[in-house]
Design an enzyme around this catalytic site. Structure first.
Site, PDB file in Angstrom:
ATOM      1  N   LEU A 139      43.637  44.299  34.769  1.00 31.58           N
ATOM      2  CA  LEU A 139      44.776  44.706  35.603  1.00 31.58           C
ATOM      3  C   LEU A 139      45.921  43.719  35.347  1.00 31.58           C
ATOM      4  CD1 LEU A 139      45.840  46.697  37.601  1.00 31.58           C
ATOM      5  CD2 LEU A 139      44.781  45.395  39.444  1.00 31.58           C
ATOM      6  N   HIS A 140      46.769  44.061  34.403  1.00 32.01           N
ATOM      7  CA  HIS A 140      47.754  43.126  33.839  1.00 32.01           C
ATOM      8  C   HIS A 140      48.891  42.779  34.809  1.00 32.01           C
ATOM      9  CE1 HIS A 140      45.883  44.050  29.940  1.00 32.01           C
ATOM     10  NE2 HIS A 140      46.079  45.327  30.180  1.00 32.01           N
TER      11      HIS A 140
END
Ligand code: RIB
Ligand code: CA
Length: 324
Positions: A252-253
């Site tokens: 989950l950048h």
């Protein structure tokens, strides 16, 4: 750490931020986190072409603001393509709309008429120097164009906090390059060589923040709209990386950008030099990070490598649960 009013009992100054973004499911979670955090004053959201074309990223940004119950947020359209290279998009990851997963209504809130690049310039010139932070979640085209059009803004930016790049982790769109930098390497080079305080959150860090089934279930169980919609976004988004990396969940950048501002103690980092490859076809967009300081290139970024993933997801869940 940004202290909130309840921490100190006094009214704390909010941190003014501009969010530059190419939604994108992970961008969506980042925007929700920002809108749910009283520590921030979100001055505006500028959309850029990236994961999907600009016509979709600007619409997606408005959909997310309405999902959060914040239709008063100002959303602007910025660059329709990178500065030099042709646009490369990532529908294979994000779906045709760029926000596949939940069914979100067409936005009714307006798109601002001002060009997003001019909004960035005007905000930085009109606000006191050193007070506005740029949170960039996509290609750096808008910010680089703003710096080229009005060079005086460079010394007025408090900090750029950017999701992008990779070093020991390699790339995700090519073996050498991470998507945001790959799409517009020239823009990244301009931003990294403008002597602006810069925090880079690369794949080395974000690949430790996996949307495991247990973590997604926390969003699914929330009693508001934003929680279950976040679960739908993540369940669609993670499938590509789960198949690619064989992991439980995907990285989950983009919310890591907001989390670094809210809880920097969740991250480990080092001040090093970051250079961007803009010539070689083989390594176009590669961020060459001098982690072991083997060159005399001046450190130009705080590069994050470690993250407390559990603490990150606790923060994300706690905040999104407060939304509509
Ligand atoms: O490489 C990951 C980055 O590219 C994220 O910002 C994602 O949203 C895409 O823009
Ligand atoms: Ca993004």
């Amino acid at each position: 750490m940004l202290k909130t009013q309840q921490d100190t009992g006094i009214t704390m100054a909010k941190l003014p931020i501009i969010i530059d973004t190419d939604p994108g499911q992970d961008d969506a979670l980042a925007i929700l986190l920002a809108l749910a955090s009283p520590e921030f004053e979100v001055l505006g959201i500028t959309a850029v072409a990236g994961n999907v074309p600009l016509a979709l990223t600007e619409k997606n940004a408005r959909k997310i603001c309405e999902l959060a119950g914040k239709p008063e947020t100002k959303v602007f359209a910025g660059a329709v393509r990178p500065m030099v290279r042709s646009l490369v998009t990532a529908e294979h990851v994000h779906g045709r709309t760029g926000l596949d997963g939940p069914v979100l209504p067409e936005p009714t809130m307006p798109l601002q008429s001002q060009y997003g690049v001019d909004f960035i310039i005007e905000t930085l010139m009109n606000r006191p120097a050193g007070t506005v932070t740029l949170c960039t979640l996509g290609p750096l085209t808008n910010l680089a164009l703003a710096i080229v059009k009005e060079p005086r803004i460079a010394s007025r930016i408090k900090r750029i906090v950017a999701m992008g790049g990779g070093f020991f982790e390699g790339g995700n769109i090519t073996p050498a390059a991470e998507f945001n930098i790959y799409v517009d390497p020239h823009a990244a080079r301009i931003c990294l060589s403008s002597d602006i305080p810069f925090t880079l959150i690369p794949l080395d860090c974000t690949h430790q923040a996996l949307t495991s089934a247990k973590r997604v279930a926390r969003f699914r169980a929330m009693k508001n709209k934003s929680g279950p919609a976040s679960a739908d976004l993540l369940e669609f988004f993670e499938r590509f990386d789960e198949q690619k990396y064989g992991t439980d969940g995907g990285p989950l950048h983009d919310p890591c950008v907001m989390a670094w501002l809210l809880r920097p103690e969740l991250f480990t980092s080092r001040e090093v030099n970051v250079a961007v490859e803009c010539e070689s076809d083989l390594t176009m967009g590669m961020t060459v990070v001098d982690w072991w300081r083997v060159t005399d290139r001046k450190p130009n970024a705080t590069v994050c490598r470690g993250i407390n993933a559990e603490g990150f997801f606790d923060l994300l869940s706690e905040r999104i649960e407060t939304l509509a």
